[in-house]
Design a protein around this motif. Structure first.
Motif, PDB file in Angstrom:
ATOM      1  N   PHE A   1       0.796  -1.215   0.000  1.00  0.00           N
ATOM      2  CA  PHE A   1       0.000   0.000   0.000  1.00  0.00           C
ATOM      3  C   PHE A   1       0.840   1.282   0.000  1.00  0.00           C
ATOM      4  N   VAL A   2       2.162   1.143  -0.105  1.00  0.00           N
ATOM      5  CA  VAL A   2       2.996   2.341  -0.068  1.00  0.00           C
ATOM      6  C   VAL A   2       2.765   3.219  -1.293  1.00  0.00           C
ATOM      7  N   LYS A   3       2.296   2.656  -2.372  1.00  0.00           N
ATOM      8  CA  LYS A   3       2.081   3.443  -3.590  1.00  0.00           C
ATOM      9  C   LYS A   3       0.988   4.485  -3.401  1.00  0.00           C
ATOM     10  N   TYR A   4       0.080   4.245  -2.458  1.00  0.00           N
ATOM     11  CA  TYR A   4      -0.992   5.212  -2.250  1.00  0.00           C
ATOM     12  C   TYR A   4      -0.504   6.425  -1.476  1.00  0.00           C
ATOM     13  N   TYR A   5       0.563   6.273  -0.704  1.00  0.00           N
ATOM     14  CA  TYR A   5       1.177   7.449  -0.087  1.00  0.00           C
ATOM     15  C   TYR A   5       1.799   8.341  -1.157  1.00  0.00           C
ATOM     16  N   ALA A   6       2.356   7.718  -2.197  1.00  0.00           N
ATOM     17  CA  ALA A   6       2.928   8.519  -3.286  1.00  0.00           C
ATOM     18  C   ALA A   6       1.837   9.241  -4.064  1.00  0.00           C
ATOM     19  N   MET A   7       0.649   8.666  -4.103  1.00  0.00           N
ATOM     20  CA  MET A   7      -0.432   9.311  -4.848  1.00  0.00           C
ATOM     21  C   MET A   7      -0.934  10.567  -4.163  1.00  0.00           C
ATOM     22  N   ILE A   8      -0.991  10.565  -2.843  1.00  0.00           N
ATOM     23  CA  ILE A   8      -1.540  11.728  -2.140  1.00  0.00           C
ATOM     24  C   ILE A   8      -0.522  12.834  -1.991  1.00  0.00           C
ATOM     25  N   GLY A   9       0.734  12.584  -2.369  1.00  0.00           N
ATOM     26  CA  GLY A   9       1.746  13.625  -2.308  1.00  0.00           C
ATOM     27  C   GLY A   9       2.301  13.804  -0.919  1.00  0.00           C
ATOM     28  N   ASN A  10       3.240  14.700  -0.807  1.00  0.00           N
ATOM     29  CA  ASN A  10       3.914  14.960   0.469  1.00  0.00           C
ATOM     30  C   ASN A  10       3.776  16.433   0.806  1.00  0.00           C
ATOM     31  N   GLU A  11       2.559  16.796   1.181  1.00  0.00           N
ATOM     32  CA  GLU A  11       2.288  18.186   1.509  1.00  0.00           C
ATOM     33  C   GLU A  11       2.594  18.425   2.987  1.00  0.00           C
ATOM     34  N   ALA A  12       3.460  19.357   3.229  1.00  0.00           N
ATOM     35  CA  ALA A  12       3.890  19.628   4.610  1.00  0.00           C
ATOM     36  C   ALA A  12       2.809  20.296   5.438  1.00  0.00           C
ATOM     37  N   ILE A  13       1.868  20.946   4.751  1.00  0.00           N
ATOM     38  CA  ILE A  13       0.847  21.699   5.512  1.00  0.00           C
ATOM     39  C   ILE A  13      -0.214  20.763   6.093  1.00  0.00           C
ATOM     40  N   ASP A  14      -0.289  19.532   5.555  1.00  0.00           N
ATOM     41  CA  ASP A  14      -1.303  18.604   6.053  1.00  0.00           C
ATOM     42  C   ASP A  14      -0.922  18.070   7.425  1.00  0.00           C
ATOM     43  N   LYS A  15      -1.941  17.911   8.241  1.00  0.00           N
ATOM     44  CA  LYS A  15      -1.741  17.293   9.535  1.00  0.00           C
ATOM     45  C   LYS A  15      -1.581  15.775   9.342  1.00  0.00           C
ATOM     46  N   PRO A  16      -0.890  15.118  10.291  1.00  0.00           N
ATOM     47  CA  PRO A  16      -0.754  13.658  10.155  1.00  0.00           C
ATOM     48  C   PRO A  16      -2.085  12.933  10.094  1.00  0.00           C
ATOM     49  N   SER A  17      -3.051  13.397  10.878  1.00  0.00           N
ATOM     50  CA  SER A  17      -4.361  12.742  10.847  1.00  0.00           C
ATOM     51  C   SER A  17      -5.037  12.913   9.502  1.00  0.00           C
ATOM     52  N   LEU A  18      -4.891  14.107   8.890  1.00  0.00           N
ATOM     53  CA  LEU A  18      -5.478  14.344   7.581  1.00  0.00           C
ATOM     54  C   LEU A  18      -4.816  13.481   6.519  1.00  0.00           C
ATOM     55  N   ARG A  19      -3.516  13.301   6.603  1.00  0.00           N
ATOM     56  CA  ARG A  19      -2.818  12.442   5.646  1.00  0.00           C
ATOM     57  C   ARG A  19      -3.272  10.993   5.782  1.00  0.00           C
ATOM     58  N   ARG A  20      -3.493  10.576   6.999  1.00  0.00           N
ATOM     59  CA  ARG A  20      -3.963   9.199   7.182  1.00  0.00           C
ATOM     60  C   ARG A  20      -5.352   9.018   6.596  1.00  0.00           C
ATOM     61  N   TRP A  21      -6.229  10.005   6.734  1.00  0.00           N
ATOM     62  CA  TRP A  21      -7.559   9.908   6.153  1.00  0.00           C
ATOM     63  C   TRP A  21      -7.482   9.908   4.629  1.00  0.00           C
ATOM     64  N   LYS A  22      -6.614  10.736   4.072  1.00  0.00           N
ATOM     65  CA  LYS A  22      -6.440  10.746   2.620  1.00  0.00           C
ATOM     66  C   LYS A  22      -5.905   9.398   2.125  1.00  0.00           C
ATOM     67  N   PHE A  23      -4.956   8.843   2.875  1.00  0.00           N
ATOM     68  CA  PHE A  23      -4.408   7.543   2.490  1.00  0.00           C
ATOM     69  C   PHE A  23      -5.490   6.462   2.523  1.00  0.00           C
ATOM     70  N   ALA A  24      -6.299   6.427   3.589  1.00  0.00           N
ATOM     71  CA  ALA A  24      -7.356   5.422   3.700  1.00  0.00           C
ATOM     72  C   ALA A  24      -8.360   5.574   2.556  1.00  0.00           C
ATOM     73  N   TYR A  25      -8.706   6.814   2.240  1.00  0.00           N
ATOM     74  CA  TYR A  25      -9.659   7.043   1.147  1.00  0.00           C
ATOM     75  C   TYR A  25      -9.085   6.563  -0.182  1.00  0.00           C
ATOM     76  N   THR A  26      -7.836   6.894  -0.433  1.00  0.00           N
ATOM     77  CA  THR A  26      -7.216   6.507  -1.698  1.00  0.00           C
ATOM     78  C   THR A  26      -7.077   4.991  -1.809  1.00  0.00           C
ATOM     79  N   ALA A  27      -6.686   4.331  -0.713  1.00  0.00           N
ATOM     80  CA  ALA A  27      -6.509   2.879  -0.746  1.00  0.00           C
ATOM     81  C   ALA A  27      -7.828   2.173  -1.008  1.00  0.00           C
ATOM     82  N   ILE A  28      -8.887   2.564  -0.308  1.00  0.00           N
ATOM     83  CA  ILE A  28     -10.196   1.917  -0.513  1.00  0.00           C
ATOM     84  C   ILE A  28     -10.710   2.201  -1.920  1.00  0.00           C
TER      85      ILE A  28
END
Length: 1484
Positions: free
Chosen positions: A318-345
């Motif tokens: 599932f590491v490829k989905y982290y690459a899809m959501i990008g590496n935005e520094a302004i995002d909170k860790p919780s927001l990145r996790r929600w984006k990752f879960a959404y993208t993976a599903i």
């Protein structure tokens, strides 16, 4: 010089990518001269990056690599390779970077690996199915080349150490493991095994291979050295290598202790050159002590490492989905996790499903399938160009595994079909086909002919002794070309753990020792054939060392036969001296297995995980592998069974036994149980004649009348299975040899299994297998003292303490949720689905018509059933003798009760589509040995009623027929669309309930239970650690079935030692249950029930008898209808239809008979003082719970019942001709349904009770009523029960409403009537039977205490608040209850005697008696009772006109509508309102 070119090419290509600072020019020059020396080499840090391995290289070092290649004499002089100082330190890979190309390549390789695995197994299966005997064998080029390389190679590798250090998996407790060895040498010697400097030209070359100090270690909680310099790490790795002659390093915890291996090889020239005198390869491998060790910390580290690798594998997916959501520094860790879960599903679940229904994707998939079919067709035909191979790989990346298997299988079958058709072409067609064939296609494969010149090829062939002549060599039958012998001096396995909680160091808790073992392998190339022989001299298993420095022996060899090892296994194919194709021999000597509780508990504690780990990925891979292995093993096992007639089998397992000592510790003088597994013998095969393999004729019966040549015999025998129990100082060991002893709980048993396999596989009439199982008589014996001793022994053994896991809360959601699972690969499903697809089947049928794949065509063409198995099981007798101890000091016993089961026989026939079976039990006898009958035989408590004309009658017989819907004849007889059919027939058992034996049995049971309870108090209570799991019931479809049961009768005789008292009989009980797709029907019929008084002097013999000549006493028909889910039910449709019919019984009520039955029940009951937990007053009552469950089901019940209630005659006493007669009349119940718009659907039960009658009667000498007078006159009772079928939608009416109305109840009594009633109460209810049994004494024992339990209440917070509704409403009304008294006597003289109206005395009437009850949904209720009128009239005739005749009546001042008595009760739950108390009305 082709080898020089190849060596330079490969070394330059591969070493240059992995080795740092490699001088390729110097390497090339050195190789051309034949001498290469490389020193101080190290791997590049990114050398293994492209291999996608789960570890990184921290440091690496190669001290020296030297090679000597004699290019001028490459075929005759040895090639020498020397490697010194290989040091490698690995660390786990933690950084996972997404590489799209590598990820696609890994997925493609994994996919094709699965495809090739399935195809390889399918090809192996076809080879087994179509295998033919190969009589001659030809040497292959690569076999000769391997032997030549072995002859001309001298190898030396020294100082080898690879280590793996992990400080990531367990940061608080790092661990390290590795593998080391001192050196590996392979050199040439002379005949005396002494090293040679120069090679001798001899027909036999002697070589020695040595592996010195091979070891594997695992250090837990160690210090990491990753921060050291590379030189320091290399020095550390070098120091930890054990040198020859030195001891083990104490700093390392070895899993495999340093091991030395030596191999001596004799390598001869080609077999034809040395005239088949000696083997080509003769090897002797000698292994010293192999010692494996594992401790608790190492096991825990291994589990943690597997869990970490499982997490890393999941992360890499599932590491490829982290690459899809990008590496935005302004995002909170919780927001990145929600984006990752959404993208993976989104990419794993949603888009694949949606895209599969798009037409453009479907069209593209079909185009790819067609294109791949064409490309793969060309590849199989030999057109293997680079362009086509690349195109095929691109298509394979986009097609799933199943479609790849299907396309490739379909293409292979088409090519086979095409080749078959090509054989039938004329010579002109074949010639023109060759002209059209394009032979200029590209072929890039490497061949030996293209790489070598003709003279070099000839030199190589001459050197290795290979010839391209296709003619096979004529090997002698006895010639052995490979002879391998392996000798292991000592094998040891140790388990280490803490013995006590305060131990600082681990100690050995279990040891397995095998002192001497050997393995021999010989190959004979003539057929071909091979022989494998494995031997174990002995074996021992030791437990935890005791306080007296003695280690218990858990497993050891007991008896030593002459010139026999503990275990001998021999397997040979195509033996020379036998007519069979295979030969199997297994011999095992007797083993003594002793249970040691302390050792077992410590082993369980050692391997019990200290915490819960998530190993889902590892489990899925393991399960998938297990399924594949199971499927392959299942096929090969079935194939071996089909060809077992060509196998000689000789298996002899001597009798082994298991000891269970008291307290789990074996001592010489201790109580013990011994289970002897018996002597196992299995023989069969062409080498064994029928008389040699046959077991004694008195034990085995002839299976069938078919000729014995039709079947191949296999005979199995298991003798002397026995169970013993011995107290302290008893000689149980010698008792095993005896057939009978006081220590035997079960005497020796023998099992004979006679197997016959049909030699004609495709025969439709003869069974493929016949199995006959016979068991000798089973004789058991146990006394009350031994029962108590066995229970005490079992309870004295301490069990392992399981660790408590944290309580898990499982939330079940009805919707489908996203799950992270590793897909389980199912080989069986893929193969069977592809083979059964229509297109493949069609091609197979066409190929079968041209005699291709003949076996598959037979499988398709088979429509009739084949008898696959015909089995018979026979057990002549099971006898259990229960003894009673008369003196515990002298150990004197006497027979008490004997239980015998006579002749248990089972027969079954398994066909292609069905299984039918027949089970029968001839008799069951329970006798009391301490009571004798008049014929001086033991009293039979349970037996079967025999008739003179029924000698072969069985007590129990069961016939069954099982099938499935795939049966072609499923809809016809005898199946009739029913999957499972069974018929049960039970003869008429007779129960002799004699009071004295019954009391003695109860006394025996009470004494045993009392002593067992006392033993339970002496043993400390064990804490239960069982975790209770509540799962949701899954709805499964119940298969169609039909079950018929017929009980001829049941007879129970109640009596005493001197006479019989009651004879109770049930006659012909029939039960029939049918479950089909439409309905489930149950029918019960009871023909008759009667009770006789067996006393010849008794006046009343028929205590209970049927009235009239009806053939059915009770009949019940129940139908449960199964409607489709979307079926709209009409008003007349019901869920359940119940019809009941009961014929009237005549009952003679004598209290002495009731008292006798109550006395027997009271004797059987055993009262114990057990504290029961107090009930919760706030909990709803049982009635409320039952009503709620009944209402929730919403079942439409239609009831049609006719009960002819019994007539009861109550005489004054047992010899009187006068008494009371009570006829309970007739009860009718009918159901109606009404569709009321306000109440929706209402179910109405109409109940009517009529013909109630009570009279005083006079009896004749034959107990017939000759005169009677009426005592009760009453009208019909009408009851109406209304039930709302949808109470959730109606809130203003009661869910269940009951209305009862009785018009008149009139009692009529005279003076003599009242006297008769009092005589009945005084005389009948005071009579008792003289032969009463006194209840045996029993000591009340506190069998347990109620521990405080925590209650968990689950509340659904989302449930909406429902209004308070009325659940139950009862309204009852009786218009008149009257009592009329007469003066004088009635003087009964005839039937229906009328009373003298001149003797009327008084008339008492209660007018309009009402009762009302209301219960609400909040458990509150209201009850009210009213009497509207009370009248008492004097009915005596008087001449005075002013006489007062009405003695009691309502006052004229009181309203006529006001009841004279009104009682009301209101009850409200405490949590809502305090009780309102009781309100009583005033008497008016």
């Amino acid at each position: 010089m082709v080898f020089a070119h190849l060596a330079v090419y490969f070394l330059n290509k591969y070493l240059g990518d992995y080795i740092e600072n490699l001088d390729t020019k110097h390497l090339k020059i050195s190789l051309w001269h034949g001498d290469l020396v490389l020193k101080n080499l190290s791997l590049k840090h990114d050398a293994l990056a492209n291999l996608d391995l789960p570890f990184n290289v921290a440091t690496s070092y190669l001290h020296e690599l030297s090679m000597h290649i004699p290019w001028q004499h490459i075929h005759t002089h040895p090639t020498k390779v020397h490697i010194d100082g290989v040091y490698l330190l690995l660390t786990p890979k933690t950084d996972i970077k997404y590489d799209r190309e590598r990820d696609e390549q890994n997925q493609y390789e994994s996919k094709m690996k699965e495809v090739h695995k399935i195809e390889q197994f399918r090809k192996q299966r076809e080879e087994y199915q179509n295998s033919q005997k190969i009589t001659k064998r030809k040497d292959t080029f690569f076999e000769r080349l391997e032997i030549h390389i072995l002859r001309n190679l001298e190898l030396s590798i020294s100082n080898f150490h690879i280590a793996f250090e992990d400080e990531v998996t367990k940061p608080e407790c790092p661990f390290a493991f590795g593998i080391t060895f001192n050196y590996i040498k392979l050199f040439t010697t002379n005949v005396e095994w002494e090293p040679l400097v120069e090679k001798e030209d001899a027909p036999v070359m002697y070589k020695v291979g040595e592996l010195n100090k091979l070891s594997i270690y695992w250090n837990s909680n160690t210090k990491t050295r990753l921060e050291f310099k590379s030189e320091d790490i290399d020095d550390f790795l070098q120091i930890n290598i054990i040198e020859h002659g030195s001891k083990s390093d104490k700093q390392l915890t070895y899993i495999l202790q340093p091991l030395n291996i030596q191999a001596k090889l004799k390598i001869a020239t080609a077999s034809s050159e040395q005239h088949y005198v000696r083997p080509v390869v003769d090897a002797q491998v000698d292994l010293e002590q192999i010692s494996f060790n594992i401790d608790r910390n190492q096991y825990s580290d291994l589990l943690d490492l597997l869990e970490f690798q499982d997490q890393m594998d999941l992360k890499s997916k599932f590491v490829k989905y982290y690459a899809m959501i990008g590496n935005e520094a302004i995002d909170k860790p919780s927001l990145r996790r929600w984006k990752f879960a959404y993208t993976a599903i989104l990419h794993e679940e949603i888009r694949p499903r949606l895209s599969s229904y798009k037409w453009e994707n479907i069209k593209s998939h079909r185009d790819r399938v067609r294109e791949y079919h064409k490309v793969y067709f060309h590849l199989l035909n030999g057109h293997k160009s680079k362009k086509q191979q690349h195109h095929a790989q691109e298509l394979e990346k986009k097609i799933d595994v199943f479609n790849l298997i299907y396309i490739r299988r379909r293409t292979e079958i088409e090519i086979i079909k095409k080749k078959t058709e090509h054989k039938d072409q004329s010579w002109w067609d074949r010639f023109t086909g060759l002209l059209k064939h394009d032979s200029k296609h590209e072929n890039s494969e490497f061949t030996l002919d293209n790489a070598m010149m003709a003279n070099e090829k000839k030199k190589l062939y001459d050197a290795i002794g290979y010839s391209e002549d296709k003619r096979s060599l004529n090997y002698p039958e006895e010639y052995v070309d490979i002879d391998l012998s392996v000798r292991l001096h000592m094998l040891e396995l140790n388990v280490w753990s803490n013995i006590n909680d305060n131990d600082t160091q681990f100690k050995v808790i279990a040891t397995i020792v095998v002192p001497d073992a050997g393995l021999n392998f010989k190959r004979r190339p003539a057929k071909p054939a091979f022989l494998i022989i494995a031997d174990l001299t002995t074996c021992q298993v030791f437990g935890v060392q005791q306080i007296d420095d003695n280690r218990p022996v858990l497993v050891e060899q007991r008896t030593q036969l002459e010139q026999k090892n503990l275990l001998h296994i021999e397997y040979e194919t195509n033996p020379v001296d036998k007519p069979s194709d295979n030969r199997i021999r297994i011999f095992l000597q007797s083993l003594a297995i002793t249970y040691d509780a302390f050792t077992v508990n410590k082993i369980v504690d050692c391997f019990q995980p200290d915490k819960k780990r998530n190993l889902q990925g590892i489990k899925e891979v393991a399960y998938s592998t297990f399924d594949d292995v199971k499927y392959q093993s299942h096929f090969f096992f079935n194939y071996s069974l089909k060809n077992i007639q060509a196998t000689d089998i000789d298996i002899d397992l001597q009798s082994s036994y298991f000891l269970l000592p008291e307290n789990g510790i074996y001592q010489r003088s201790c109580t013990i149980m011994c289970l002897d597994f018996g002597h196992f013998i299995f023989k069969g095969g062409p080498s064994y004649s029928e008389t040699e393999a046959e077991i004694s004729s008195q034990d085995i019966t002839v299976i069938s009348d078919t000729p014995q040549s039709t079947y191949f015999p296999l005979n199995l025998k298991l003798e002397d299975i026995q169970l013993l129990y011995a107290n302290q100082d008893d000689d149980w060991y010698n008792a095993r040899i005896l057939r009978d002893s006081p220590f035997h709980l079960i005497k020796p048993i023998s099992i004979y299994l006679n197997i016959h396999k049909c030699n004609y596989v495709d025969n439709m009439v003869l069974p493929a297998w016949k199995i006959d199982i016979q068991i000798t008589d089973i004789d058991g014996r146990v006394s009350d003292t031994r029962m108590i001793g066995i229970v005490k022994l079992i309870q004295s053994i301490p069990l392992p303490e399981l660790k408590k896991d944290d309580v898990e809360t499982e939330i079940r959601v009805q919707t489908n949720t996203f799950k992270v699972n590793v897909p389980r690969k199912n080989m069986k499903k893929n193969i069977e689905t592809v083979e059964n697809m229509a297109h493949v089947q069609k091609i197979l049928e066409e190929a079968a018509s041209t005699e291709i794949d003949n076996q598959a065509s037979k499988k398709i063409a088979k429509k009739n059933q084949i008898i696959e198995l015909e089995a018979t099981f026979e057990l002549s007798r099971v006898n259990l003798l229960i003894e009673e101890t008369t003196s515990e000091l002298l150990q004197c016993v006497r027979p008490f009760v004997n239980i015998s089961i006579i002749s248990l026989v089972a027969r079954t026939t398994m066909k292609t589509f069905d299984i039918d079976f027949d089970i029968s039990l001839s008799d069951l006898n329970i006798t009391h040995e301490q009571f004798l009958t008049t014929s001086n035989t033991s009293l039979r408590l349970v037996s079967i009623e025999h008739h003179p004309n029924q000698d072969n009658k069985h007590l129990i017989s069961i016939q069954g027929l099982l099938t499935s819907s795939v049966n072609p004849s499923f809809d016809s007889a005898p199946y009739n669309s029913i999957e499972n059919q069974a018929r049960l027939h039970i003869a008429k058992p007779v129960l002799m309930l004699q009071l004295e034996p019954f009391v003695s049995i109860i006394q025996f049971k009470n004494n045993v239970m009392e002593k067992i309870s006392q033993e339970q108090h002496q043993i400390p209570a064990k804490r239960s650690t069982q975790q209770q799991v509540i799962k949701k019931d899954s709805r499964t479809t119940i298969p169609t079935f039909r079950f018929e049961a017929n009980l001829e009768g049941l007879r129970a005789i109640i009596g005493s030692e001197y006479s019989q008292i009651l004879d109770i009989n049930f006659q012909d009980l029939h039960f029939d249950a049918l479950n089909s797709k439409e309905q489930t029907a149950v029918n019960i019929i009871l023909a008759d029930f009667y009770v006789y008084d067996s006393n010849p002097k008794a006046r009343f013999h028929k205590i209970i008898s049927q009235q009239g000549n009806e053939k059915q006493l009770l009949r019940m028909n129940l139908s449960l209808y199964n409607y489709p889910k979307k079926y709209q039910m009409t008003l007349d449709d019901v869920d359940c239809d119940l019809k009941l019919q009961l014929t009237k019984l005549n009952i003679i009520f004598l209290y002495k008979h009731i008292d006798l039955v109550l006395n027997i029940i009271d004797i059987w009951e055993t009262k114990t003082s057990i504290q029961k937990p107090p009930s919760d007053p706030n909990q709803p009552s049982t009635v409320s719970k039952t009503m709620e469950k009944f209402q929730e089901q919403v079942l439409k019940l239609r009831l049609d019942a006719t009960f002819n209630a019994p007539s009861i005659l109550i005489p004054i006493n047992s010899s009187s001709n006068e008494g009371l007669f009570i006829d309970l009349g007739q009860l009718l119940i009918q159901t109606k349904f009404s569709d009321d718009p306000t109440c929706l659907l209402v179910e109405e039960q109409v109940i009517t009770v009529k013909n109630l009658l009570t009279s005083r009667v006079h009896l004749s000498k034959t107990n017939e009523i000759v005169a009677d007078i009426n005592l009760l006159e009453c009208a019909e009772l009408h009851v109406l029960i209304d039930r709302l079928l949808y109470p959730d939608q109606v809130f203003d009416q009661s869910q269940i409403s009951i209305k009862a109305y009785w018009d008149t109840i009139q009692f009529i009594l005279a003076k003599d009537d009242y006297a008769c009633i009092m005589k009945v109460l005084d005389e009948n209810f005071s009579e008792t039977i003289q032969q009463r049994a006194s209840k045996p004494p029993f000591t009340k024992v506190q069998t347990g205490s109620i521990s405080k339990q925590e209650k968990v209440v689950v509340i659904d917070s989302k449930q909406p608040d429902r209004p308070i509704t009325e659940q139950l409403r009862i309204d009852a009304k009786i218009k008149i209850i009257g009592l009329k008294l007469y003066l004088g006597d009635s003087k009964i003289r005839s039937r229906n005697t009328s009373r003298n109206e001149n003797l009327k005395f008084v008339d008492l009437r209660l007018e309009i008696c009402e009762a009302h009850f209301h219960q609400l949904s909040n458990s509150s209720y209201t009850a009210q009772a009213q009497i509207h009128g009370l009248i008492l009239d004097d009915l005596r005739e008087a001449d005075r006109p002013n006489n007062v005749t009405r003695l009691i009546d309502r006052s004229s001042k009181v309203d006529s509508n006001t009841p004279i008595l009104d009682v009301k009760l209101d009850c409200t739950p405490k949590d809502e309102q305090h009780s309102k108390g009781v309100q009583q009305g005033r008497r008016k």
